[in-house]
Design a protein around this motif. Structure first.
Motif, PDB file in Angstrom:
ATOM      1  N   TYR A 252       9.256  18.735   9.743  1.00 47.13           N
ATOM      2  CA  TYR A 252       9.756  18.609   8.489  1.00 47.13           C
ATOM      3  C   TYR A 252       8.474  18.969   7.490  1.00 47.13           C
ATOM      4  N   SER A 253       9.184  19.805   6.322  1.00 44.80           N
ATOM      5  CA  SER A 253       8.101  20.232   5.165  1.00 44.80           C
ATOM      6  C   SER A 253       8.312  19.587   4.003  1.00 44.80           C
ATOM      7  N   PHE A 254       7.452  18.952   3.316  1.00 50.07           N
ATOM      8  CA  PHE A 254       7.439  18.165   2.084  1.00 50.07           C
ATOM      9  C   PHE A 254       6.351  18.884   1.448  1.00 50.07           C
ATOM     10  N   ALA A 255       6.901  18.670  -0.016  1.00 53.31           N
ATOM     11  CA  ALA A 255       5.513  19.001  -0.982  1.00 53.31           C
ATOM     12  C   ALA A 255       5.137  17.463  -1.559  1.00 53.31           C
ATOM     13  N   VAL A 256       3.845  17.441  -1.453  1.00 56.34           N
ATOM     14  CA  VAL A 256       3.338  15.997  -1.738  1.00 56.34           C
ATOM     15  C   VAL A 256       2.493  16.506  -2.830  1.00 56.34           C
ATOM     16  N   ASP A 257       1.875  14.948  -3.188  1.00 55.01           N
ATOM     17  CA  ASP A 257       0.990  15.062  -4.387  1.00 55.01           C
ATOM     18  C   ASP A 257      -0.418  15.719  -4.021  1.00 55.01           C
ATOM     19  N   ASN A 258      -0.911  16.303  -4.660  1.00 53.43           N
ATOM     20  CA  ASN A 258      -2.164  16.926  -4.550  1.00 53.43           C
ATOM     21  C   ASN A 258      -3.367  16.014  -4.203  1.00 53.43           C
ATOM     22  N   LYS A 259      -3.309  15.024  -4.488  1.00 54.49           N
ATOM     23  CA  LYS A 259      -4.503  13.961  -4.086  1.00 54.49           C
ATOM     24  C   LYS A 259      -4.065  13.187  -3.109  1.00 54.49           C
ATOM     25  N   ALA A 260      -3.000  13.193  -2.238  1.00 53.98           N
ATOM     26  CA  ALA A 260      -2.502  12.457  -1.114  1.00 53.98           C
ATOM     27  C   ALA A 260      -3.339  12.884   0.064  1.00 53.98           C
TER      28      ALA A 260
ATOM     29  N   THR B 285       2.185   6.786   6.059  1.00 53.89           N
ATOM     30  CA  THR B 285       2.808   5.543   5.883  1.00 53.89           C
ATOM     31  C   THR B 285       3.980   5.783   4.991  1.00 53.89           C
ATOM     32  N   THR B 286       3.957   6.591   4.054  1.00 53.22           N
ATOM     33  CA  THR B 286       5.085   6.834   3.073  1.00 53.22           C
ATOM     34  C   THR B 286       6.260   7.246   3.847  1.00 53.22           C
ATOM     35  N   ILE B 287       6.100   8.308   4.627  1.00 52.74           N
ATOM     36  CA  ILE B 287       7.189   8.824   5.366  1.00 52.74           C
ATOM     37  C   ILE B 287       7.755   7.834   6.099  1.00 52.74           C
ATOM     38  N   GLU B 288       6.936   7.064   6.851  1.00 51.12           N
ATOM     39  CA  GLU B 288       7.393   6.001   7.984  1.00 51.12           C
ATOM     40  C   GLU B 288       8.430   4.894   7.185  1.00 51.12           C
ATOM     41  N   TYR B 289       7.625   4.625   5.950  1.00 48.04           N
ATOM     42  CA  TYR B 289       8.332   3.591   5.099  1.00 48.04           C
ATOM     43  C   TYR B 289       9.816   4.137   4.623  1.00 48.04           C
ATOM     44  N   ILE B 290       9.976   5.415   3.994  1.00 46.85           N
ATOM     45  CA  ILE B 290      11.030   5.745   3.402  1.00 46.85           C
ATOM     46  C   ILE B 290      11.881   6.079   4.331  1.00 46.85           C
ATOM     47  N   PHE B 291      11.936   6.923   5.406  1.00 44.21           N
ATOM     48  CA  PHE B 291      12.728   7.403   6.570  1.00 44.21           C
ATOM     49  C   PHE B 291      13.104   6.530   7.646  1.00 44.21           C
ATOM     50  N   ASN B 292      12.130   5.341   7.809  1.00 44.65           N
ATOM     51  CA  ASN B 292      12.066   4.573   9.150  1.00 44.65           C
ATOM     52  C   ASN B 292      12.040   5.404  10.218  1.00 44.65           C
ATOM     53  N   VAL B 293      10.951   6.137  10.429  1.00 43.49           N
ATOM     54  CA  VAL B 293      10.853   7.102  11.586  1.00 43.49           C
ATOM     55  C   VAL B 293       9.338   6.953  11.985  1.00 43.49           C
ATOM     56  N   LYS B 294       9.048   7.209  13.203  1.00 49.78           N
ATOM     57  CA  LYS B 294       7.555   7.310  13.661  1.00 49.78           C
ATOM     58  C   LYS B 294       6.942   8.830  13.631  1.00 49.78           C
TER      59      LYS B 294
ATOM     60  N   SER C  98       0.820  -1.047  -0.111  1.00 44.08           N
ATOM     61  CA  SER C  98       0.114  -0.091  -0.071  1.00 44.08           C
ATOM     62  C   SER C  98       0.861   1.292   0.064  1.00 44.08           C
ATOM     63  N   VAL C  99       2.318   1.057   0.018  1.00 43.77           N
ATOM     64  CA  VAL C  99       3.149   2.357  -0.058  1.00 43.77           C
ATOM     65  C   VAL C  99       3.430   2.905  -1.428  1.00 43.77           C
TER      66      VAL C  99
ATOM     67  N   TYR D  19       0.524  23.211  -5.684  1.00 46.46           N
ATOM     68  CA  TYR D  19       1.052  22.048  -4.748  1.00 46.46           C
ATOM     69  C   TYR D  19       0.556  22.053  -3.347  1.00 46.46           C
ATOM     70  N   LYS D  20       0.666  20.976  -2.799  1.00 48.09           N
ATOM     71  CA  LYS D  20       0.138  20.735  -1.379  1.00 48.09           C
ATOM     72  C   LYS D  20       1.358  20.487  -0.516  1.00 48.09           C
ATOM     73  N   LYS D  21       1.514  21.135   0.636  1.00 50.36           N
ATOM     74  CA  LYS D  21       2.507  21.228   1.586  1.00 50.36           C
ATOM     75  C   LYS D  21       2.038  20.374   2.651  1.00 50.36           C
ATOM     76  N   ALA D  22       3.184  19.429   3.015  1.00 52.25           N
ATOM     77  CA  ALA D  22       2.845  18.693   4.445  1.00 52.25           C
ATOM     78  C   ALA D  22       3.783  18.802   5.153  1.00 52.25           C
ATOM     79  N   ILE D  23       3.525  19.255   6.619  1.00 51.13           N
ATOM     80  CA  ILE D  23       4.407  19.504   7.538  1.00 51.13           C
ATOM     81  C   ILE D  23       4.240  18.175   8.733  1.00 51.13           C
ATOM     82  N   ILE D  24       5.354  17.685   8.968  1.00 50.92           N
ATOM     83  CA  ILE D  24       5.306  16.601   9.443  1.00 50.92           C
ATOM     84  C   ILE D  24       6.001  16.595  10.961  1.00 50.92           C
ATOM     85  N   THR D  25       5.396  16.346  11.921  1.00 49.48           N
ATOM     86  CA  THR D  25       6.061  16.195  13.301  1.00 49.48           C
ATOM     87  C   THR D  25       6.202  14.744  13.661  1.00 49.48           C
ATOM     88  N   LEU D  26       7.593  14.836  13.926  1.00 54.26           N
ATOM     89  CA  LEU D  26       8.085  13.162  14.516  1.00 54.26           C
ATOM     90  C   LEU D  26       7.969  13.074  15.853  1.00 54.26           C
TER      91      LEU D  26
END
Length: 100
Positions: free
Chosen positions: A31-39, A46-55, A7-8, A81-88
């Motif tokens: 951390y700030s990432f540009a992501v797909d508009n439909k995400a 799940t994608t961030i946790e899979y790519i960077f191996n973080v929680k 599913s990733v 674009y769509k912007k995602a701010i991710i807190t770990l």
């Protein structure tokens, strides 16, 4: 972490956004990432946790609308674009600036 590899979709995350404000957010483990508009937030998590191996603790998203740009007499628009701010969680971090 999730073990469901099917599913990733790695193509959801486009690139990290590196600005003055986003580098200040790095001190707060955000951390700030540009992501797909439909995400959706679950897909991004799940994608961030899979790519960077973080929680991931939580995610804030916003859609950035196109801005007008003018070059001489020609008027155009920047891309949307769509912007995602991710807190770990406190124990995790992402190395955006690897040493050469």
């Amino acid at each position: 972490m999730t073990n469901n590899i099917k599913s990733v979709n790695i193509d959801i995350i486009k690139y990290p956004i590196i600005t003055d404000k986003s580098t200040q957010l790095l001190e707060e483990n955000q951390y700030s990432f540009a992501v797909d508009n439909k995400a959706h937030k679950k897909d991004i998590k799940t994608t961030i946790e899979y790519i960077f191996n973080v929680k991931v603790k939580h995610i804030n998203t916003s859609k950035r609308h196109p801005k007008k740009k003018r070059v001489g007499q020609f008027i155009g628009y920047k891309k949307r674009y769509k912007k995602a701010i991710i807190t770990l969680d406190n124990n995790y971090s992402i190395n955006l600036f690897p040493d050469n």
